[in-house]
Scaffold this active site. Structure first.
Site, PDB file in Angstrom:
ATOM      1  N   GLY A   1      -0.096   8.887  -7.326  1.00  0.00           N
ATOM      2  CA  GLY A   1       1.154   9.310  -7.959  1.00  0.00           C
ATOM      3  C   GLY A   1       2.177   8.202  -7.874  1.00  0.00           C
ATOM      4  O   GLY A   1       2.103   7.346  -6.982  1.00  0.00           O
TER       5      GLY A   1
ATOM      6  N   GLN B   1      10.432   4.568  -8.140  1.00  0.00           N
ATOM      7  CA  GLN B   1       9.610   3.598  -7.403  1.00  0.00           C
ATOM      8  C   GLN B   1       9.362   2.314  -8.198  1.00  0.00           C
ATOM      9  O   GLN B   1       8.888   1.335  -7.643  1.00  0.00           O
ATOM     10  CB  GLN B   1       8.265   4.224  -7.010  1.00  0.00           C
ATOM     11  CG  GLN B   1       8.393   5.290  -5.925  1.00  0.00           C
ATOM     12  CD  GLN B   1       7.032   5.836  -5.540  1.00  0.00           C
ATOM     13  OE1 GLN B   1       6.475   6.668  -6.242  1.00  0.00           O
ATOM     14  NE2 GLN B   1       6.502   5.365  -4.425  1.00  0.00           N
TER      15      GLN B   1
ATOM     16  N   CYS C   1       3.066   6.568   1.625  1.00  0.00           N
ATOM     17  CA  CYS C   1       3.889   6.345   0.432  1.00  0.00           C
ATOM     18  C   CYS C   1       3.762   4.893  -0.009  1.00  0.00           C
ATOM     19  O   CYS C   1       3.818   3.985   0.827  1.00  0.00           O
ATOM     20  CB  CYS C   1       5.348   6.669   0.766  1.00  0.00           C
ATOM     21  SG  CYS C   1       6.486   6.360  -0.595  1.00  0.00           S
ATOM     22  N   LEU C   2       3.605   4.670  -1.309  1.00  0.00           N
ATOM     23  CA  LEU C   2       3.482   3.304  -1.824  1.00  0.00           C
ATOM     24  C   LEU C   2       4.753   2.494  -1.567  1.00  0.00           C
ATOM     25  O   LEU C   2       4.711   1.270  -1.533  1.00  0.00           O
ATOM     26  CB  LEU C   2       3.188   3.322  -3.333  1.00  0.00           C
ATOM     27  CG  LEU C   2       1.830   3.884  -3.751  1.00  0.00           C
ATOM     28  CD1 LEU C   2       1.716   3.909  -5.268  1.00  0.00           C
ATOM     29  CD2 LEU C   2       0.695   3.070  -3.148  1.00  0.00           C
TER      30      LEU C   2
ATOM     31  N   HIS D   1       6.058  15.386  -2.902  1.00  0.00           N
ATOM     32  CA  HIS D   1       6.353  14.005  -2.502  1.00  0.00           C
ATOM     33  C   HIS D   1       7.069  13.260  -3.636  1.00  0.00           C
ATOM     34  O   HIS D   1       8.074  12.588  -3.422  1.00  0.00           O
ATOM     35  CB  HIS D   1       5.037  13.301  -2.130  1.00  0.00           C
ATOM     36  CG  HIS D   1       5.186  11.881  -1.693  1.00  0.00           C
ATOM     37  ND1 HIS D   1       5.027  11.487  -0.377  1.00  0.00           N
ATOM     38  CD2 HIS D   1       5.497  10.751  -2.387  1.00  0.00           C
ATOM     39  CE1 HIS D   1       5.238  10.178  -0.302  1.00  0.00           C
ATOM     40  NE2 HIS D   1       5.512   9.709  -1.506  1.00  0.00           N
ATOM     41  N   GLU D   2       6.543  13.413  -4.858  1.00  0.00           N
ATOM     42  CA  GLU D   2       7.143  12.704  -5.999  1.00  0.00           C
ATOM     43  C   GLU D   2       8.517  13.278  -6.323  1.00  0.00           C
ATOM     44  O   GLU D   2       9.446  12.547  -6.681  1.00  0.00           O
ATOM     45  CB  GLU D   2       6.224  12.772  -7.229  1.00  0.00           C
ATOM     46  CG  GLU D   2       4.832  12.174  -7.027  1.00  0.00           C
ATOM     47  CD  GLU D   2       4.829  10.769  -6.455  1.00  0.00           C
ATOM     48  OE1 GLU D   2       5.813  10.027  -6.637  1.00  0.00           O
ATOM     49  OE2 GLU D   2       3.843  10.408  -5.784  1.00  0.00           O
TER      50      GLU D   2
ATOM     51  N   HIS E   1      11.113  11.745  -4.295  1.00  0.00           N
ATOM     52  CA  HIS E   1      11.555  10.435  -4.792  1.00  0.00           C
ATOM     53  C   HIS E   1      12.659  10.595  -5.839  1.00  0.00           C
ATOM     54  O   HIS E   1      13.573   9.781  -5.916  1.00  0.00           O
ATOM     55  CB  HIS E   1      10.384   9.664  -5.417  1.00  0.00           C
ATOM     56  CG  HIS E   1       9.519   8.954  -4.412  1.00  0.00           C
ATOM     57  ND1 HIS E   1      10.010   8.072  -3.489  1.00  0.00           N
ATOM     58  CD2 HIS E   1       8.173   8.995  -4.201  1.00  0.00           C
ATOM     59  CE1 HIS E   1       9.012   7.595  -2.748  1.00  0.00           C
ATOM     60  NE2 HIS E   1       7.884   8.150  -3.157  1.00  0.00           N
TER      61      HIS E   1
HETATM   62 ZN    ZN Z   1       6.138   7.867  -2.220  1.00  0.00          ZN
END
Ligand code: ZN
Length: 177
Positions: free
Chosen positions: A46, A51, A88-89, A130-131, A134
Site C-alpha cells: 500500500g 508518502q 511502514c515504507l 494504516h493508509e 497517513h
Molecule cells: Zn505507512
C-alpha cells in the site's frame, strides 16, 4: 517521467492532514500508476499519496489480487481488536506490535468516481487503517509508548549516517507472500 520518491519520517508532508480529492481525473490516474510502480519497487502492499509528497486523500494498494485505488476513505464502523507486527515504507526497517480493530467497514470512492463500500478484516483492514492514518498525518510512532518512541527516534536519527537493509514486519512496508 522521473520515478516518485517515497518520503520518510521527518518530511513535513507526512504530518499534514491531506485535502479531500475533488477531481478524479487523468492526472490523478497517471499519478496512481507512478505510485503503483514505486510501491511494487519498494516492495509494499500500500502507498498513500502523502508518502510521495502529494497531500490528497487517496491511496493505492495491492494484496496480490490486483491493484486498487481508494479516494476520500472513511471508516463507517469498526470492531474487534488485533495486535500485529506492523511496518511502514516511510519508517523503513522498523516495525512494532500495533493494536487495531480487526474489522472495518470502509466507504470511499474508486478511480471511476464510483462510491464503494468495503467490509475488510485482518490484513486488509489493517492496511486500510494504516493508509488512512497517513491521510490524517498520523504515523506508527504515534502508537508507541514513550520508551519505544525514544528508541525509534534515536535509531531514525542515526540513519542520517546512512545504512540499508530490508524492513521486517508488515504494514505498507512488506509484500505479501
Ligand atoms: Zn505507512
Amino acid at each position: 517521467m522521473a520515478s516518485l520518491r517515497i518520503r520518510v519520517y521527518g518530511d513535513p508532508v507526512l504530518r499534514r492532514v491531506a485535502d479531500e480529492v475533488t477531481d478524479i481525473d487523468g492526472e490523478m490516474a497517471e499519478l496512481c500508476q507512478q505510485m503503483f510502480t514505486a510501491m511494487y519497487e519498494a516492495p509494499g502492499i500500500g502507498l498513500a499519496a502523502p508518502q510521495v509528497g502529494v497531500s490528497q486523500r487517496f491511496f493505492v494498494y495491492d494484496f496480490g489480487d490486483g491493484p486498487g485505488v481508494l479516494a476520500n476513505p472513511e471508516i463507517a464502523e469498526s470492531d474487534g481488536e488485533w495486535t500485529y507486527n506492523e511496518g511502514c515504507l516511510s519508517v523503513p526497517e522498523l516495525s512494532w506490535e500495533i493494536v487495531r480493530p480487526r474489522r472495518i467497514h470502509l466507504r470511499a470512492v474508486d478511480l471511476d468516481g464510483n462510491e464503494v463500500s468495503i467490509e475488510a478484516e485482518d490484513l486488509q483492514a489493517r492496511l486500510f487503517q494504516h493508509e488512512l492514518d497517513h491521510l490524517d498525518g498520523k504515523m506508527l510512532l504515534d502508537y508507541l509508548d514513550d520508551d519505544q518512541r525514544r528508541d525509534a527516534k534515536r535509531i531514525l536519527r542515526q540513519r542520517v549516517t546512512g545504512q540499508s537493509g530490508r524492513p521486517p514486519g508488515t504494514g505498507d512496508g512488506l509484500s505479501l507472500p
